[in-house]
Design a protein around this motif. Sequence first.
Motif, short mmCIF file in Angstrom:
data_model
loop_
_atom_site.label_atom_id
_atom_site.label_comp_id
_atom_site.label_asym_id
_atom_site.label_seq_id
_atom_site.Cartn_x
_atom_site.Cartn_y
_atom_site.Cartn_z
N THR A 1 -49.17 -10.94 80.04
CA THR A 1 -49.62 -10.75 78.81
C THR A 1 -51.03 -10.41 78.90
N VAL A 2 -51.76 -9.53 78.02
CA VAL A 2 -53.28 -9.30 78.04
C VAL A 2 -53.54 -8.91 76.92
N GLY A 3 -54.94 -9.33 76.63
CA GLY A 3 -55.65 -9.04 75.55
C GLY A 3 -56.37 -8.09 75.91
N GLY A 4 -56.97 -6.94 74.70
CA GLY A 4 -57.81 -6.01 74.93
C GLY A 4 -58.46 -5.45 73.59
N PRO A 5 -59.42 -4.58 73.70
CA PRO A 5 -59.85 -3.93 72.55
C PRO A 5 -59.03 -3.34 71.54
N ALA A 6 -57.80 -3.12 72.01
CA ALA A 6 -56.73 -2.17 71.32
C ALA A 6 -55.30 -2.62 71.73
N GLU A 7 -54.58 -2.54 70.85
CA GLU A 7 -53.13 -2.97 70.83
C GLU A 7 -52.27 -2.00 71.86
N MET A 8 -51.59 -2.71 73.12
CA MET A 8 -51.02 -1.91 73.88
C MET A 8 -49.94 -1.16 73.48
N GLY A 9 -49.33 -1.24 72.31
CA GLY A 9 -48.24 -0.53 71.68
C GLY A 9 -48.87 0.74 71.31
N GLU A 10 -50.25 0.83 70.43
CA GLU A 10 -50.76 1.72 70.23
C GLU A 10 -51.16 2.73 71.29
N LEU A 11 -51.68 2.09 72.29
CA LEU A 11 -52.17 2.83 73.55
C LEU A 11 -50.82 3.52 74.36
N LEU A 12 -49.66 2.92 74.12
CA LEU A 12 -48.53 3.65 74.58
C LEU A 12 -48.16 4.72 73.83
N ARG A 13 -48.62 4.59 72.51
CA ARG A 13 -48.12 5.51 71.65
C ARG A 13 -49.05 6.80 71.69
N LEU A 14 -50.37 6.47 72.08
CA LEU A 14 -51.13 7.47 72.22
C LEU A 14 -50.87 8.30 73.80
N GLN A 15 -50.53 7.64 74.47
CA GLN A 15 -50.07 8.25 75.81
C GLN A 15 -48.93 9.30 75.58
N ASP A 16 -47.90 8.66 74.92
CA ASP A 16 -46.81 10.01 74.34
C ASP A 16 -47.23 11.00 73.64
N LEU A 17 -48.01 10.77 72.72
CA LEU A 17 -48.49 11.97 71.91
C LEU A 17 -49.30 12.80 72.76
N MET A 18 -50.10 12.23 73.70
CA MET A 18 -51.15 13.03 74.49
C MET A 18 -50.03 13.89 75.55
N ALA A 19 -49.16 13.19 76.02
CA ALA A 19 -48.37 13.85 76.94
C ALA A 19 -47.69 15.03 76.32
N ASP A 20 -47.33 14.86 75.03
CA ASP A 20 -46.79 16.06 74.22
C ASP A 20 -47.57 17.30 74.24
N CYS A 21 -48.79 17.05 74.24
CA CYS A 21 -49.96 18.01 74.24
C CYS A 21 -50.46 18.45 75.62
N GLY A 22 -49.87 17.89 76.62
CA GLY A 22 -50.30 18.27 78.05
C GLY A 22 -51.64 17.54 78.51
N LEU A 23 -51.61 16.39 78.13
CA LEU A 23 -52.78 15.43 78.30
C LEU A 23 -52.27 14.31 79.09
N ALA A 24 -53.16 13.87 80.35
CA ALA A 24 -52.80 12.67 80.68
C ALA A 24 -53.53 11.23 80.05
N LEU A 25 -52.81 10.11 79.93
CA LEU A 25 -53.42 9.04 79.81
C LEU A 25 -53.05 8.00 80.57
N GLN A 26 -53.81 6.90 81.02
CA GLN A 26 -53.47 5.72 81.80
C GLN A 26 -53.81 4.57 80.81
N PRO A 27 -52.94 4.14 80.03
CA PRO A 27 -53.06 3.08 78.77
C PRO A 27 -53.77 1.72 79.40
N THR A 28 -53.47 1.22 80.58
CA THR A 28 -53.88 0.23 80.84
C THR A 28 -55.44 0.38 81.44
N ARG A 29 -55.81 1.44 81.85
CA ARG A 29 -57.16 1.81 82.08
C ARG A 29 -58.24 1.63 80.73
N MET A 30 -57.45 2.06 79.94
CA MET A 30 -58.16 2.14 78.51
C MET A 30 -58.62 0.81 78.13
#
Length: 107
Positions: free
Chosen positions: A34-63
């Motif tokens: 379990t980790v804490g950070g500046p943003a919620e992991m669920g939101e970062l995973l959602r961002l990853q999915d939306l970016m993948a739909d647009c052809g962009l890569a994202l590493q949520p943990t690195r965020m």
Amino acid sequence: MKRPEVAMLNAIPPHLMPESAQAPWGVMPELGLTVGGPAEMGELLRLQDLMADCGLALQPTRMLYDRHYALDRLMQAHARGDERLQSLAQSLFDAYQRRGEWIGLVH
């Protein structure tokens, strides 16, 4: 072998931490933590999915730990022109700022 519940491992109840140390919590299944950070992991995973739909890569943990990367990825997401992606990127940027990460001031 069944893994123990991640949330039960060495969890410090958020109400026992000072407000300045509190952060959104999320489960990182690949780390088994379990980790804490500046943003919620669920939101970062959602961002990853939306970016993948647009052809962009994202590493949520690195965020969570690389401010330069976070700013770059949020700028890429916002500039893509997709309304949902722009809205989520802005929301995440605001979350970083509220947590004192100040990623907009990275140089």
